[in-house]
Motif scaffolding. Sequence first.
Motif, PDB file in Angstrom:
ATOM      1  N   VAL A 150       0.790  -1.313  -0.107  1.00  0.00           N
ATOM      2  CA  VAL A 150       0.019  -0.053  -0.071  1.00  0.00           C
ATOM      3  C   VAL A 150       0.992   1.337   0.070  1.00  0.00           C
ATOM      4  O   VAL A 150       0.415   2.344  -0.504  1.00  0.00           O
ATOM      5  CB  VAL A 150      -0.994   0.082   1.264  1.00  0.00           C
ATOM      6  N   MET A 151       2.219   0.962   0.519  1.00  0.00           N
ATOM      7  CA  MET A 151       2.873   2.453   0.527  1.00  0.00           C
ATOM      8  C   MET A 151       4.401   1.825   0.534  1.00  0.00           C
ATOM      9  O   MET A 151       4.617   0.673   1.055  1.00  0.00           O
ATOM     10  CB  MET A 151       2.676   3.309   1.399  1.00  0.00           C
ATOM     11  N   ALA A 152       5.372   2.644   0.216  1.00  0.00           N
ATOM     12  CA  ALA A 152       6.589   2.445   0.417  1.00  0.00           C
ATOM     13  C   ALA A 152       7.275   3.816   1.182  1.00  0.00           C
ATOM     14  O   ALA A 152       7.033   4.613   0.422  1.00  0.00           O
ATOM     15  CB  ALA A 152       7.493   2.148  -0.967  1.00  0.00           C
ATOM     16  N   LEU A 153       8.371   3.372   1.985  1.00  0.00           N
ATOM     17  CA  LEU A 153       9.077   4.445   2.787  1.00  0.00           C
ATOM     18  C   LEU A 153      10.450   4.551   2.137  1.00  0.00           C
ATOM     19  O   LEU A 153      11.083   3.444   1.941  1.00  0.00           O
ATOM     20  CB  LEU A 153       8.802   4.399   4.131  1.00  0.00           C
ATOM     21  N   ALA A 154      11.064   5.703   2.259  1.00  0.00           N
ATOM     22  CA  ALA A 154      12.545   5.904   2.129  1.00  0.00           C
ATOM     23  C   ALA A 154      13.144   6.420   3.479  1.00  0.00           C
ATOM     24  O   ALA A 154      12.685   7.612   3.757  1.00  0.00           O
ATOM     25  CB  ALA A 154      12.915   6.758   0.817  1.00  0.00           C
ATOM     26  N   VAL A 155      14.046   5.772   4.128  1.00  0.00           N
ATOM     27  CA  VAL A 155      14.748   6.255   5.186  1.00  0.00           C
ATOM     28  C   VAL A 155      16.293   6.641   4.523  1.00  0.00           C
ATOM     29  O   VAL A 155      16.812   5.702   4.145  1.00  0.00           O
ATOM     30  CB  VAL A 155      14.991   5.089   6.349  1.00  0.00           C
ATOM     31  N   LYS A 156      16.424   8.026   4.500  1.00  0.00           N
ATOM     32  CA  LYS A 156      17.457   8.279   4.108  1.00  0.00           C
ATOM     33  C   LYS A 156      18.506   9.216   4.930  1.00  0.00           C
ATOM     34  O   LYS A 156      17.999   9.617   6.158  1.00  0.00           O
ATOM     35  CB  LYS A 156      17.373   9.284   2.691  1.00  0.00           C
ATOM     36  N   SER A 157      19.643   9.550   4.428  1.00  0.00           N
ATOM     37  CA  SER A 157      20.656  10.046   5.418  1.00  0.00           C
ATOM     38  C   SER A 157      21.489  11.042   4.664  1.00  0.00           C
ATOM     39  O   SER A 157      21.954  10.673   3.533  1.00  0.00           O
ATOM     40  CB  SER A 157      21.758   9.166   5.880  1.00  0.00           C
ATOM     41  N   THR A 158      21.679  12.321   5.062  1.00  0.00           N
ATOM     42  CA  THR A 158      22.609  13.243   4.498  1.00  0.00           C
ATOM     43  C   THR A 158      23.898  13.374   5.278  1.00  0.00           C
ATOM     44  O   THR A 158      24.884  14.076   4.786  1.00  0.00           O
ATOM     45  CB  THR A 158      21.950  14.849   4.497  1.00  0.00           C
ATOM     46  N   ASN A 159      24.035  12.668   6.306  1.00  0.00           N
ATOM     47  CA  ASN A 159      25.228  12.369   6.892  1.00  0.00           C
ATOM     48  C   ASN A 159      26.223  11.296   6.565  1.00  0.00           C
ATOM     49  O   ASN A 159      25.857  10.094   6.600  1.00  0.00           O
ATOM     50  CB  ASN A 159      25.029  12.085   8.500  1.00  0.00           C
ATOM     51  N   PRO A 160      27.244  11.451   5.929  1.00  0.00           N
ATOM     52  CA  PRO A 160      28.094  10.418   5.394  1.00  0.00           C
ATOM     53  C   PRO A 160      28.324   9.217   6.271  1.00  0.00           C
ATOM     54  O   PRO A 160      28.758   8.353   5.910  1.00  0.00           O
ATOM     55  CB  PRO A 160      29.435  11.123   4.854  1.00  0.00           C
ATOM     56  N   VAL A 217      17.617   3.462   2.693  1.00  0.00           N
ATOM     57  CA  VAL A 217      16.787   1.979   2.505  1.00  0.00           C
ATOM     58  C   VAL A 217      15.376   2.219   2.087  1.00  0.00           C
ATOM     59  O   VAL A 217      14.916   3.291   2.827  1.00  0.00           O
ATOM     60  CB  VAL A 217      17.275   1.176   3.663  1.00  0.00           C
ATOM     61  N   GLY A 218      14.850   1.296   1.610  1.00  0.00           N
ATOM     62  CA  GLY A 218      13.363   1.319   1.331  1.00  0.00           C
ATOM     63  C   GLY A 218      12.446   0.216   2.363  1.00  0.00           C
ATOM     64  O   GLY A 218      13.081  -0.607   2.488  1.00  0.00           O
ATOM     65  N   ILE A 219      11.270   0.660   2.590  1.00  0.00           N
ATOM     66  CA  ILE A 219      10.475  -0.001   3.461  1.00  0.00           C
ATOM     67  C   ILE A 219       9.273  -0.090   2.754  1.00  0.00           C
ATOM     68  O   ILE A 219       8.606   0.714   2.640  1.00  0.00           O
ATOM     69  CB  ILE A 219      10.470   0.557   4.894  1.00  0.00           C
ATOM     70  N   PHE A 255      26.512   7.922   8.243  1.00  0.00           N
ATOM     71  CA  PHE A 255      25.326   6.735   8.555  1.00  0.00           C
ATOM     72  C   PHE A 255      25.106   6.534   7.015  1.00  0.00           C
ATOM     73  O   PHE A 255      24.281   7.038   6.252  1.00  0.00           O
ATOM     74  CB  PHE A 255      24.044   7.629   9.037  1.00  0.00           C
ATOM     75  N   ASN A 256      25.908   5.449   6.478  1.00  0.00           N
ATOM     76  CA  ASN A 256      25.631   4.894   5.334  1.00  0.00           C
ATOM     77  C   ASN A 256      24.372   3.719   5.169  1.00  0.00           C
ATOM     78  O   ASN A 256      23.757   3.726   6.044  1.00  0.00           O
ATOM     79  CB  ASN A 256      27.066   4.213   4.922  1.00  0.00           C
ATOM     80  N   GLN A 257      24.316   2.952   4.105  1.00  0.00           N
ATOM     81  CA  GLN A 257      23.294   2.308   3.742  1.00  0.00           C
ATOM     82  C   GLN A 257      23.234   1.010   4.808  1.00  0.00           C
ATOM     83  O   GLN A 257      22.353   0.555   5.166  1.00  0.00           O
ATOM     84  CB  GLN A 257      23.282   1.607   2.146  1.00  0.00           C
ATOM     85  N   LEU A 258      24.500   0.503   5.176  1.00  0.00           N
ATOM     86  CA  LEU A 258      24.603  -0.472   6.298  1.00  0.00           C
ATOM     87  C   LEU A 258      24.186  -0.210   7.488  1.00  0.00           C
ATOM     88  O   LEU A 258      23.275  -0.505   8.189  1.00  0.00           O
ATOM     89  CB  LEU A 258      26.386  -0.995   6.310  1.00  0.00           C
ATOM     90  N   TYR A 259      24.643   1.235   7.765  1.00  0.00           N
ATOM     91  CA  TYR A 259      23.948   1.703   9.006  1.00  0.00           C
ATOM     92  C   TYR A 259      22.289   1.829   9.002  1.00  0.00           C
ATOM     93  O   TYR A 259      21.904   1.425  10.024  1.00  0.00           O
ATOM     94  CB  TYR A 259      24.568   3.031   9.369  1.00  0.00           C
ATOM     95  N   LEU A 260      21.983   2.314   8.082  1.00  0.00           N
ATOM     96  CA  LEU A 260      20.552   2.556   7.863  1.00  0.00           C
ATOM     97  C   LEU A 260      19.882   1.444   7.861  1.00  0.00           C
ATOM     98  O   LEU A 260      18.670   1.278   8.575  1.00  0.00           O
ATOM     99  CB  LEU A 260      20.179   3.440   6.584  1.00  0.00           C
TER     100      LEU A 260
END
Length: 407
Positions: free
Chosen positions: A137-147, A289-291, A149-154
Amino acid sequence: MVEFFLRRPIFAAVCSLIVVIAGAIVIPTMPVGQYPQIAPPVVTVNAVYTGANAQAVEAAVTTPLEQAINGVEGLRYITSTSANNGASSITCTFRLGTDLDIAATDVQNAVQSAMGLMPAEVKQTGISVTKNSGTFVMALAVKSTNPAFNQLYLSNYAELNIVNALKRVQGVSNAIIFGQRRYAMRIWLDPHKLQAHNLAVTDVLNALQEQNVEVAAGNIGAAPEKQSQPYTINVRAEGRLTTPDQFANVIVRPETGGGFTRIADVATVELGAEDYSNAIAFDGNRNVVGIGIQQLPSANSLQVTSGVKAAMAQMSQSFPAGVTWDTAFDSSLFVNESIRDVLVTLVLSILLVVAVIYLFLQDPRSTLIPAVTIPVSLVGTFAAMKIFNFTINTITLFGLTLATGLV
């Protein structure tokens, strides 16, 4: 029957009122979705045979599971995929009308009966059985502008702090992370150094299996010691390794002339991701990362998306600095607009029908009686839909609008 109600107008009015009240009570409780539920029930079985190629996965994992699952009651057909990254995925499609909960239980029992045939690596990671009980029903994006906090951390942060909270939102069936990268200890073996030390990959694996274990070390001074022993001391031995240095110091083989060959002598050890085969980006940002949110078949998609957004708004207050979230896809926007347009058309249709009736009858009292039957029949329809577990969607409302225009 018609004569019975014509001779008892008060009784007919009470029946109409009951129908309207029943429909008005039912409407807020009915599930709302973008499309009607026409897809057959589906149960998915996932397993991972670490380090195996597609042929080995097919022979050792997929085929035994298919043979065990085949014959489950209500099963229509099976499709499977065996990948070179060791992943095995089996999709079990059942006949329409099959209870999804019972189907998932039957598949789970069949998988358990085949566990004895599975390789040790598959038993260690486990086999998951999930029911596809709804749509995204929906997709979320959890993103970071702080280097930092990379994709592994997120990915790790979303798995520990976000996904479990979203699964508790009313109407949510599952929350799936896209672009997931779990923390793992990466040991990059150097084939030249292995050859120089006359070692094989299996030697390193055996050393890790023997030395990276959790053991019960027991205690000192426990019974049947003498009663004069005043204390009992529990012994805690270092078990599972947690840091790259600890893995690097694992002894692979003792040397005959003295000394040891450690993993650090033949490999590079670092803390990285379990899998680098997938990647995701959002608005050009790769630290994301997407949820994906799946809803239950009986859930109201508008309430689900509203609940998810409220939960994310609350959790975002404790996000690390530089970490934000955004909505990548939301089906409720289409549902809201569609329902609004259909309701406007429905109201216009009712007004046109009433105008046409008055135009031909030229009597307000005679026009009032058929005009009242329109909302009674429409509102009462929702009570019947509730009894038969129907879902409100654009197609349903369009049918009601069309029927109103034909009255």
